[in-house]
Design an enzyme around this catalytic site. Structure first.
Site, short mmCIF file in Angstrom:
data_model
loop_
_atom_site.label_atom_id
_atom_site.label_comp_id
_atom_site.label_asym_id
_atom_site.label_seq_id
_atom_site.Cartn_x
_atom_site.Cartn_y
_atom_site.Cartn_z
N PRO A 1 1.01 -0.98 -0.02
CG PRO A 1 -0.18 -1.27 2.02
CD PRO A 1 0.38 -1.93 1.15
CG ASN A 2 2.72 2.49 3.32
OD1 ASN A 2 2.27 1.75 3.56
ND2 ASN A 2 2.69 3.74 3.68
CB SER B 1 -2.06 11.93 3.83
OG SER B 1 -1.92 10.49 4.12
CG ASN B 2 1.11 15.70 4.44
OD1 ASN B 2 0.09 15.21 5.32
ND2 ASN B 2 2.26 16.00 5.21
CB THR C 1 -38.95 50.31 -0.22
OG1 THR C 1 -39.76 51.28 -0.27
CG2 THR C 1 -38.54 50.07 -1.83
CG HIS C 2 -38.14 50.85 4.18
ND1 HIS C 2 -37.03 50.89 4.98
CD2 HIS C 2 -37.98 51.56 3.08
CE1 HIS C 2 -36.22 51.58 4.35
NE2 HIS C 2 -36.70 52.19 3.34
CB SER D 1 -51.79 23.12 10.70
OG SER D 1 -52.13 22.84 11.77
CE LYS E 1 -51.26 27.79 9.51
NZ LYS E 1 -50.09 27.87 8.72
CD GLU F 1 -42.38 26.99 6.40
OE1 GLU F 1 -42.54 25.57 6.37
OE2 GLU F 1 -43.31 27.75 6.70
#
Length: 458
Positions: free
Chosen positions: A124-125, A134-135, A181-182, A312, A318, A325
């Protein structure tokens, strides 16, 4: 209980279940990291497998791996992708910060399969991890998996939503409504303009993501432990990137300074921030929809969203705006993911960031969530999008702010007087203007025509 076998690594012998392909280091990681039920992300594992494939091809071309072993590794990687990932790639997300355990997990699985194919020991290595650490491969796999998910999932979903909004904007280009607006009544706009603004927000958000994406095309392969390339052929990085480019048709390139992408995660933080920008756009659209849909009696009633489920457990009949949402909650999650990546990105201590698995998880999770959010908005919100045209017209007729159009004709003070009377007496601006001025009725109608007022002057 599974039968066990003995595997060996540099620290000694380890018992490993007999029905898995991983070896000693993976088992040690399984024993050490039991913090959650979350795993290193699947797209990142696949990217690691593909890096190993490109590495084997590069090392073979450089004469460092013989043809038979390189071919066995390629076959093993193909087989690896067909395994049950939960069984053979079981490493907890919360592991060593470099992602070494996941890297070794992938190395060991490939090595076991390749050894069976070759009927000889594949290490594996020494073989699978040749020219790597890994770095450098874990940051590279974050880049690769992120860009793949962007191109394969997120961009198409944004385009689908953008195209739908463009179609609706054209369809409702002459549907006039009260601007706000607002949260207070303002001058008229068309519904088409509102939809078009949403579309442009989406397109701008995608453009920012695509700009940041370019930085992720640079891969730190060949940097190995600290970015200096020790134990790696100097031609390895370019060859490996070329093989990855052939596979993905993405212009991967070897980073000029691989250490930058190993010690710093500014680029992935930039991507997280761009994804947050898209989340904010979706949150704005979702909240606008919720306001516009509010009612059915005491709210704005400008649109009626498709009824998808009862709203609901106690109030019969409802129906709630469930998709907007849900999208709002997704936006909150993605915004939180960016905060997590901000903390993770500052954990680049000297030559290595030590929160790489968390960065991978949060980036890929954000992309996945935003993809589904865009798809749901397209398919379940805008697919049957309809304005309540009669209600829009009635509300517009009562809007005292239409008196603004009279400013240049009668002056601000008289226009304000007309607006206040219209509001207090619940009459139209036209009726009050006829009483307060000597202007011709037809001229007033032309000045106060909502469609003319809503059309841009340029």
């Amino acid at each position: 209980m599974s039968k066990m076998r003995i595997e060996h690594d540099s620290m000694g012998n380890v018992q490993v279940p007999d029905d898995v392909y991983y070896q000693a280091q993976t088992q040690r990681a399984r024993d050490n990291f039991q913090f959650s039920k979350r795993r290193f992300p699947t797209p990142a594992i696949i990217a690691l497998l593909d890096i190993k494939s490109a590495a084997a091809k590069a090392n073979c071309q450089l004469g460092l791996l013989d043809n038979a072993m390189a071919k066995a590794i390629q076959q093993a990687i193909i087989a690896s992708k067909k395994l049950d990932f939960s069984q053979h790639f079981p490493i907890d997300l919360f592991q060593t910060g470099s992602g070494t355990s996941s890297n070794m997990n992938v190395n060991e699985v490939i090595a076991s399969l390749a050894s069976n194919i070759l009927q000889a020991k594949v290490h594996p290595n020494d073989h699978i991890n040749m020219g790597q650490s890994s770095n450098d491969v874990v940051p590279a796999c974050i880049h690769i998996s992120t860009v793949r998910q962007l191109k394969g999932l997120l961009y198409p979903s944004i385009k689908g939503l953008s195209d739908k909004l463009a179609t609706l904007a054209d369809e409702y280009s002459n549907t006039v409504k009260t601007g706000r607006t607002h949260l207070m009544d303002a001058m008229p706009i068309t519904l088409g303009q509102e939809l078009q603004c949403w579309q442009q927000q989406l397109n701008s958000a995608q453009a920012r993501i695509q700009h940041i994406e370019l930085s992720l095309h640079h891969l730190p392969l060949g940097g190995t432990a600290v970015g200096t390339g020790v134990n790696c052929d100097p031609n390895f990085a370019k060859l490996a990137c070329d093989y990855l480019q052939q596979q993905d048709q993405i212009p991967w390139q070897a980073a000029v300074m691989p250490a930058l992408y190993m010690s710093s995660q500014d680029h992935t933080l930039g991507m997280a921030s761009a994804l947050k920008g898209l989340a904010v756009t979706l949150l704005k659209i979702a909240n606008d929809l919720r306001w516009m849909n509010s009612g059915p009696v005491a709210g704005l009633q400008e649109i009626s969203l498709t009824a998808l489920q009862p709203g609901s457990s106690i109030m019969p009949g409802k129906v709630n705006p469930v998709i907007p949402e849900a999208v709002a909650m997704i936006a909150a999650e993605v915004i939180g993911n960016e905060t997590t990546i901000t903390i993770a990105a500052q954990s680049g201590n000297f030559q290595l960031n030590v929160m790489l698995p968390l960065i991978a998880d949060k980036l890929l999770s954000s992309i996945d969530l935003l993809t589904h959010a865009c798809q749901a908005m397209t398919d379940k919100v805008f697919a049957e999008f309809k304005p309540n045209a009669d209600h829009l017209t009635r509300a517009l007729e009562k809007n005292p702010i239409l008196a603004t159009a009279l400013n240049s004709v009668v002056g601000y003070d008289m226009a304000a007087k007309i607006a206040k009377r219209a509001d207090n007496e619940h009459k139209s601006v036209l009726v009050i203007a006829l009483e307060e001025t000597d202007l011709d009725k037809d001229k007033l109608k032309g000045i106060l025509d909502p469609l003319n007022l809503a059309k841009p002057y340029h």
